[in-house]
Design a protein around this motif. Sequence first.
Motif, short mmCIF file in Angstrom:
data_model
loop_
_atom_site.label_atom_id
_atom_site.label_comp_id
_atom_site.label_asym_id
_atom_site.label_seq_id
_atom_site.Cartn_x
_atom_site.Cartn_y
_atom_site.Cartn_z
N ALA A 6 11.02 15.58 -6.66
CA ALA A 6 11.19 15.68 -5.13
C ALA A 6 11.66 14.47 -4.52
O ALA A 6 12.52 14.23 -3.59
N SER A 7 10.91 13.32 -4.93
CA SER A 7 11.23 12.14 -4.29
C SER A 7 12.61 11.46 -4.84
O SER A 7 13.51 11.00 -3.97
N ALA A 8 13.07 11.89 -6.12
CA ALA A 8 14.37 11.52 -6.57
C ALA A 8 15.65 12.07 -5.74
O ALA A 8 16.52 11.64 -5.56
N ALA A 9 15.12 13.33 -5.45
CA ALA A 9 16.25 14.26 -4.81
C ALA A 9 16.45 13.52 -3.47
O ALA A 9 17.53 13.48 -2.86
N ARG A 40 0.86 -1.19 0.24
CA ARG A 40 0.01 -0.08 0.11
C ARG A 40 0.83 1.12 0.16
O ARG A 40 0.26 2.43 0.17
N LEU A 41 2.05 1.22 -0.12
CA LEU A 41 2.84 2.42 -0.32
C LEU A 41 3.11 3.00 -1.43
O LEU A 41 2.84 2.23 -2.56
N SER A 42 3.42 4.34 -1.52
CA SER A 42 3.52 4.89 -3.01
C SER A 42 5.07 4.20 -3.46
O SER A 42 5.64 3.76 -2.97
N VAL A 43 5.15 4.59 -4.95
CA VAL A 43 6.48 4.05 -5.44
C VAL A 43 7.75 4.75 -4.85
O VAL A 43 8.54 3.98 -4.49
#
Lengths: 222, 259
Positions: free
Chosen positions: A178-181, A144-147
Motif C-alpha cells: 500500500a505504501s509503495a503504491a 519517530r516516523l514510520s519507514v
Amino acid sequence: MFAVRAENLVKIRTIPDKDSNPVTKRIPDGVSFSVEKGEIFVIMGPSGCGKSSILRLLNRLEDPDEGSIFYNGKNIAELPVTELRRSIGLVMQIPSMFEGTVLDNILYGPSLCGADLKAKKEEIETLLPWFSFDPSILKRDPDRLSVGEKQRVNILRTIANSPDVLLLDEPTASLDAASAAGVLEIIAGINKMKNTTIIMVTHIPEHAEKAGGRIMMMEPVS
Amino acid sequence: MHTSYIKIDEISLACSLIFMVIAIVFSYIEKTKLEKELMIATVRCFFQLMAVGYVLRAVFKSDKWYFVVILVVTMITVAGFDAARREKKTPGAFLIAVVSITAGSIIVMGIIASLILKVDCWYNPQYIVPIMGMLIGNSMNGASILFNRLYSEIKSNRDKIEARLSLGATPKQALGESVAAAIKAAMIPVINNTMVVGIVSLPGMMTGQIIAGADPADSVRYQIVIMYMLPAAVSITTWISARMAGNRFFTEAMQLREM
C-alpha cells in the motif's frame, strides 16, 4: 535537447568477493542512456549491477572513471556542484533524517541557498495532502516516523529544492504494497504537475511498470 | 608565610623511585604485564625532566628572546607530532595540529601577557615557558580528541552527510553536526577540570607555587587565570582543527572520500 544524457559510464570499484578478497570491478560498466525533459525513466536490474551508482554519478556524489554525463547539453563536470545537486535532486534509498522537526528537514535545501522560507513553507503545506500528510506532521520528530512516512518526507525534502530532474533510488524497496503504491502515485504526480524529469531505480518489475515510463534493463556484473 | 622551600637532594630523589616500584609490584601481582612499560616510563620521565630542567635553566639565564622562541617552537612541533601520531586516519593531521595549536596558544598567551600579567618583556621565560607549556599541552589533547572523534563521526554518519551534500550543502554545511559533536568531545575534559578544580583536585601550578613558598591567595589568582585560559585555547585549537581536518575528507568536487 535531452534533459540528461549519459555516455559510456564506468566506475571502477574494489569490492570483496565471496571469500572476502578484494576484487576490482567496473560498476556500472559502459552504460549509456538519454532522458528527455519531463520523461519518466526507470532503470531496472539485479542487485549490485550499478543502478544506484548511476544515480550517485548523476548527482555528482561520485565522478565516473570513464564516460561523461550531460545536463541540458552541458557536461556536469563543468557546472557548479551545489547548483547541479539542487537541479538534479537525489532521493536516497534509506532516508537519513536530520536533527530538528520534519519542517526543518524539508526546508534544509532551500535554507542553504537563501530561499524565502515562509513562501517555501506555504508551498510545502499545499503539497501535504498529496503526500497523505496533515499539517501536524511538520512539527513532528522525523526519527519517530514510520519507514513509509520517512520515505515520503525524504521525497518532499528533495522536491523542496524544486529540481528539474528527480533521481529516486529504490524508493519503494522497503515499503509494504500500500505504501509503495502511494509513493509511486506521488512520483507520477510530481512528474505530471511540475513536468519534473524522473529517473527511478528499482529491482521490482511490478513497480517499474507501475511508474509508467520507459524502462532500461541492466545486466548483472560478472 | 614561609618564603623558602625544602629542596630535594639526590638521595631524596632516588627515594621517590619507591613509588614506581610499588606500581611495578602491583603490576606483577595482578599479572597486568605493565612492568616493562612502567620501567621505560620511569627512565624516560627521569631523563626528560632532568634534561628540560637544565634547558630551562639555560634559557632563563641567557635571557635571549630567540632561545624562548626556539623552545616554544620545539614544544609546538612535538605537540603537533604527538596529536597526529595518536590519530593516523586524518590526512595532514600534523600540519593541522601545528597550525591550530600555535593559533590557540599564541592568541591566549598574548592576551595573558598584555592584559593580565602586563609583563615588561614579551619573552620573559619565567612566565612564557610554563604558561605556554600548559596551553600547548591542553591544546594538543584537544586536537587529538577532535581528530579521533571527527573521523568516527564522519564514518558513522556517512549517509547523513551525503544526504546533505545531495541537497546542495557545501562540505562545511554538511559536516555541521559532526564538527559540533567532535568539538564538544574535545572540550569536555577541560570543562570538567574547570568544574572540579579546588574541590577534587589541586592543580600543579598552584601546588608548585605553594610549595615554593608563595601566598596561597596569590597562587589561587594565578590558577583562576590558568583555568580560564585553557578552555579558550582549546576552543580556538579545536575550531581551527575541525575546519581544516573536515575539508581533508572531501574532494575538490565536494565529494566525501572513501574512508
